[in-house]
Design an enzyme around this catalytic site. Structure first.
Site, PDB file in Angstrom:
ATOM      1  N   GLY A  51      -6.979  -4.336   4.637  1.00 13.05           N
ATOM      2  CA  GLY A  51      -6.552  -4.368   3.245  1.00 13.05           C
ATOM      3  C   GLY A  51      -5.048  -4.203   3.121  1.00 13.05           C
ATOM      4  O   GLY A  51      -4.291  -4.541   4.025  1.00 13.05           O
ATOM      5  N   CYS A  52      -4.610  -3.647   2.004  1.00 11.74           N
ATOM      6  CA  CYS A  52      -3.182  -3.474   1.739  1.00 11.74           C
ATOM      7  C   CYS A  52      -2.536  -2.556   2.767  1.00 11.74           C
ATOM      8  O   CYS A  52      -3.014  -1.456   3.008  1.00 11.74           O
ATOM      9  CB  CYS A  52      -2.989  -2.902   0.339  1.00 11.74           C
ATOM     10  SG  CYS A  52      -1.275  -2.507  -0.054  1.00 11.74           S
ATOM     11  N   PHE A  53      -1.421  -3.009   3.360  1.00 11.47           N
ATOM     12  CA  PHE A  53      -0.794  -2.188   4.400  1.00 11.47           C
ATOM     13  C   PHE A  53      -0.178  -0.907   3.856  1.00 11.47           C
ATOM     14  O   PHE A  53       0.040   0.046   4.611  1.00 11.47           O
ATOM     15  CB  PHE A  53       0.205  -2.971   5.261  1.00 11.47           C
ATOM     16  CG  PHE A  53       1.189  -3.863   4.557  1.00 11.47           C
ATOM     17  CD1 PHE A  53       1.611  -3.640   3.258  1.00 11.47           C
ATOM     18  CD2 PHE A  53       1.720  -4.965   5.238  1.00 11.47           C
ATOM     19  CE1 PHE A  53       2.541  -4.464   2.637  1.00 11.47           C
ATOM     20  CE2 PHE A  53       2.648  -5.805   4.629  1.00 11.47           C
ATOM     21  CZ  PHE A  53       3.059  -5.548   3.320  1.00 11.47           C
ATOM     22  N   TRP A  54       0.110  -0.837   2.557  1.00 10.72           N
ATOM     23  CA  TRP A  54       0.605   0.422   1.987  1.00 10.72           C
ATOM     24  C   TRP A  54      -0.436   1.527   2.193  1.00 10.72           C
ATOM     25  O   TRP A  54      -0.087   2.660   2.516  1.00 10.72           O
ATOM     26  CB  TRP A  54       0.861   0.275   0.493  1.00 10.72           C
ATOM     27  CG  TRP A  54       1.921  -0.696   0.108  1.00 10.72           C
ATOM     28  CD1 TRP A  54       2.835  -1.310   0.925  1.00 10.72           C
ATOM     29  CD2 TRP A  54       2.188  -1.181  -1.219  1.00 10.72           C
ATOM     30  NE1 TRP A  54       3.645  -2.137   0.189  1.00 10.72           N
ATOM     31  CE2 TRP A  54       3.269  -2.078  -1.120  1.00 10.72           C
ATOM     32  CE3 TRP A  54       1.610  -0.934  -2.456  1.00 10.72           C
ATOM     33  CZ2 TRP A  54       3.790  -2.739  -2.237  1.00 10.72           C
ATOM     34  CZ3 TRP A  54       2.120  -1.591  -3.574  1.00 10.72           C
ATOM     35  CH2 TRP A  54       3.201  -2.487  -3.463  1.00 10.72           C
ATOM     36  N   CYS A  55      -1.708   1.167   1.985  1.00  7.04           N
ATOM     37  CA  CYS A  55      -2.788   2.144   2.130  1.00  7.04           C
ATOM     38  C   CYS A  55      -2.989   2.549   3.583  1.00  7.04           C
ATOM     39  O   CYS A  55      -3.109   3.735   3.905  1.00  7.04           O
ATOM     40  CB  CYS A  55      -4.094   1.561   1.596  1.00  7.04           C
ATOM     41  SG  CYS A  55      -4.073   1.067  -0.139  1.00  7.04           S
TER      42      CYS A  55
END
Length: 218
Positions: A51-55
């Site tokens: 998923g989102c790499f920020w997470c």
């Protein structure tokens, strides 16, 4: 009419992504020999997409033995991907992280447990509302030992849940670092609406499941 237009757009988007994933160039990536990154100054590197790499960056940075996590792109067939090109779903890449860790403190096997324990393991091509091949789950191996660990854990989890595990298993080829403004995003932008409503809740769910793996202060 609006529903028809939306369905058409979604169909075209999925078609583009499937073309990228099923291309000859992408198949070459999937079936390539893995590239192993040597340990340097006592630190190893591992690569994950979920998923989102920020997470994902925030989750791995909370783990004891992890020195640094870098956001980027991996798993595709194009060179020098950017955030904009990756979002088209045509590069073959997924938003990924490079985890720099001390194998004397945390093992690759534990990092794989963190991976499977911090996502919806049955969601295909995305996590939550982040949908598309650029958000798909991929776990990368650098040698046969890592591949064996991944496949064993994936099979055990599938049996436990009686469900198909969505994560793809790829030989690691190359990691492309994302733009500077993506790095440490959750830590630097705690009031960003996405961070507040998606990244932080996902991180907190993970922390509640694996308190024994967490750094004393994070």
């Amino acid at each position: 009419m609006k529903h028809l237009i939306f369905a058409l757009i979604l169909s075209l988007l999925i078609s583009c992504q499937n073309t990228a994933q099923n291309s000859e160039a992408q198949n070459a990536v999937i079936h390539a020999n893995p590239i192993e990154i040597p340990i340097k100054n006592g630190k190893a590197r591992a690569y994950f997409a979920s998923g989102c790499f920020w997470c994902v960056e925030a989750i791995y940075e909370s783990i004891k033995g992890v020195d640094e996590v870098i956001s980027g792109y991996s798993g595709g067939h194009t060179k020098n991907p950017t955030y904009e090109t990756n979002n088209t779903g045509k590069t073959g890449h997924a938003e990924s992280v490079e985890v720099i860790y001390d194998p004397e403190i945390v093992s690759f096997s534990t990092l794989v447990d963190v991976y499977f324990g911090s996502q919806n393991v049955t969601q295909v091509n995305g996590q939550g509302n982040d949908i598309g091949s650029q958000y798909r789950s991929i776990i990368f191996y650098q040698n046969d030992a890592q591949k064996e660990i991944i496949l064993k854990k994936k099979a055990e989890l599938s049996k436990k849940l009686n469900a198909k595990i969505a994560a793809e298993v790829y030989p690691f080829q190359k990691f492309w670092k994302a733009e500077n403004y993506h790095q440490n995003y959750e830590r630097l932008h705690p009031n960003n609406p996405y961070v507040r409503n998606v990244s932080i809740p996902r991180l907190n769910r993970f922390k509640a499941k694996f308190p024994e793996l967490l750094k004393e202060k994070h």
